[in-house]
Scaffold this motif. Structure first.
Motif, short mmCIF file in Angstrom:
data_model
loop_
_atom_site.label_atom_id
_atom_site.label_comp_id
_atom_site.label_asym_id
_atom_site.label_seq_id
_atom_site.Cartn_x
_atom_site.Cartn_y
_atom_site.Cartn_z
N ASP A 36 0.69 -1.42 0.04
CA ASP A 36 -0.01 0.05 0.06
C ASP A 36 0.77 1.33 0.06
O ASP A 36 0.91 2.16 0.93
CB ASP A 36 -0.94 0.03 1.14
N LEU A 37 1.49 1.24 -1.10
CA LEU A 37 2.56 2.48 -1.30
C LEU A 37 1.56 3.83 -1.69
O LEU A 37 1.94 5.03 -1.23
CB LEU A 37 3.44 2.38 -2.50
N VAL A 38 0.49 3.47 -2.23
CA VAL A 38 -0.29 4.66 -2.82
C VAL A 38 -1.72 4.32 -2.21
O VAL A 38 -2.21 3.27 -1.47
CB VAL A 38 -0.59 4.62 -4.34
N GLY A 39 -2.87 5.37 -2.45
CA GLY A 39 -4.23 5.24 -1.90
C GLY A 39 -4.36 6.33 -0.92
O GLY A 39 -3.44 6.33 0.24
N TYR A 40 -5.33 7.08 -0.81
CA TYR A 40 -5.81 8.04 0.20
C TYR A 40 -4.97 9.52 0.15
O TYR A 40 -5.56 10.33 0.27
CB TYR A 40 -5.71 7.50 1.64
N GLY A 41 -3.48 9.14 0.01
CA GLY A 41 -2.59 10.52 0.15
C GLY A 41 -2.46 11.14 -1.13
O GLY A 41 -2.85 10.59 -2.47
N ALA A 42 -2.08 12.28 -1.36
CA ALA A 42 -1.63 13.23 -2.47
C ALA A 42 -0.48 13.00 -3.27
O ALA A 42 -0.37 13.66 -4.16
CB ALA A 42 -1.97 14.62 -2.12
N ASP A 43 0.54 12.23 -2.76
CA ASP A 43 1.89 12.22 -3.53
C ASP A 43 2.23 10.71 -3.70
O ASP A 43 3.25 10.14 -3.08
CB ASP A 43 2.70 12.89 -2.40
N PRO A 44 1.36 9.98 -4.50
CA PRO A 44 1.93 8.79 -4.63
C PRO A 44 2.99 8.47 -5.64
O PRO A 44 3.61 7.67 -5.22
CB PRO A 44 0.52 8.18 -5.71
N ALA A 229 -5.42 18.49 -3.68
CA ALA A 229 -5.60 17.44 -4.78
C ALA A 229 -7.11 17.23 -4.94
O ALA A 229 -7.55 16.46 -5.74
CB ALA A 229 -4.82 16.20 -4.60
N ARG A 230 -7.92 17.97 -4.32
CA ARG A 230 -9.45 17.68 -4.28
C ARG A 230 -9.85 16.38 -4.11
O ARG A 230 -10.83 15.75 -4.61
CB ARG A 230 -9.85 18.23 -5.67
N LEU A 231 -9.06 15.43 -3.14
CA LEU A 231 -9.74 14.29 -2.73
C LEU A 231 -10.41 14.24 -1.61
O LEU A 231 -11.00 15.52 -1.04
CB LEU A 231 -7.99 13.39 -2.09
N SER A 234 -12.56 13.91 4.15
CA SER A 234 -12.30 13.06 5.12
C SER A 234 -11.13 12.30 5.19
O SER A 234 -10.59 12.12 6.42
CB SER A 234 -13.54 11.72 4.97
N LEU A 235 -10.46 12.20 4.23
CA LEU A 235 -9.03 11.61 4.34
C LEU A 235 -8.00 12.61 4.85
O LEU A 235 -6.85 11.91 5.45
CB LEU A 235 -8.52 11.34 2.79
N ALA A 236 -8.26 13.98 4.85
CA ALA A 236 -7.45 14.90 5.47
C ALA A 236 -7.91 15.06 6.96
O ALA A 236 -7.06 15.03 7.92
CB ALA A 236 -7.54 16.15 4.74
#
Length: 243
Positions: A36-44, A229-231, A234-236
């Motif tokens: 899980d290197l990626v997912g949820y965050g803004a800097d994959p 990033a307009r994700l 809730s993730l923030a």
């Protein structure tokens, strides 16, 4: 050998950079990533590139599999699905190719490595002694490292004694030289045990000791990047609460 173990980075560059600095200061011989290197965050891209550069071993996690198209996105929560779709657009071809080379388990190191569990390397959350008991029955090696749950913990079983275990706060050190062990370093990028600091583990495969660490990082910066990033907001919002 002293091995720093990380998991569940989830595109959180600020957390990963802080952990890598702490690992360097602790003088680890190798870095193992449980996926899980990626997912949820803004800097994959930054997170994949850092793992490509510094990790001796890396696994693939369920979010990585989703981004590379190997798992249907409708199997995820709405926030995770939206983050995966965004990451599919943001990730570079080179980093996507790297994720495509990874597997969810590796069984030829000093400890067995699984993203999730020995029974299901992709999806199972090991969060109870009963689950640990079932995993011990099928483990390839005496000691296993797992991620996925975002909770720093350890379970153990000795001959004739049922499995026991609990969460392991930063600073916990255990002798894992006897019996079976399931060790979870916790999450770098999105801890869910009430402590917002990035979590990681130092495993000494000669002395067979395990030490859990927590590292401060720029939580506000990671949250701001998610919002920029307009994700999903809730993730923030969850990052400062470690939930």
């Amino acid at each position: 050998m002293r091995v720093a173990v990380v998991s569940d980075i989830h595109g959180n560059r600020q957390a990963l950079e802080a952990v890598l600095d702490a690992v360097e200061a602790a003088v680890a011989d190798e870095l193992w990533c449980l996926g899980d290197l990626v997912g949820y965050g803004a800097d994959p891209n930054a997170c994949v590139e850092l793992i490509r550069r510094f990790a001796t071993v890396s696994l693939v996690g369920n979010h990585d599999l989703a981004v590379r198209g190997a798992i249907p996105l409708d199997e995820f929560s709405r926030g995770a699905e939206l983050a995966a779709r965004w990451t599919q657009q943001a990730i570079t071809p080179e980093n996507l190719d790297y994720l495509a080379t990874l597997e969810p388990q590796k069984l030829d190191e000093a400890a067995a490595l699984y993203h999730a569990s020995p029974r299901d390397p992709v999806w199972e959350y090991v969060l109870s002694p009963l689950q640990a008991e079932l995993c011990f029955d099928v483990m390839a090696q005496r000691v296993a490292l797992v991620g996925h749950s975002h909770v720093a913990l350890a379970y153990t079983r000795s001959l004739g004694v049922p499995a026991t275990g609990e969460k392991r706060p930063g600073g916990t050190e255990l002798d894992v030289s006897h019996g079976q062990w399931l060790l979870n370093p916790g999450s770098v990028g999105q801890p869910r045990d009430g402590d917002p600091r990035a979590a990681w583990l130092m495993l000494d495969t000669d002395a067979w000791t395990a030490v859990w660490h927590r590292t401060e990082y720029d939580v506000a910066g990671a949250a701001a990047a998610i919002r920029a990033a307009r994700l999903p907001d809730s993730l923030a919002e969850r990052l400062p609460h470690g939930q």
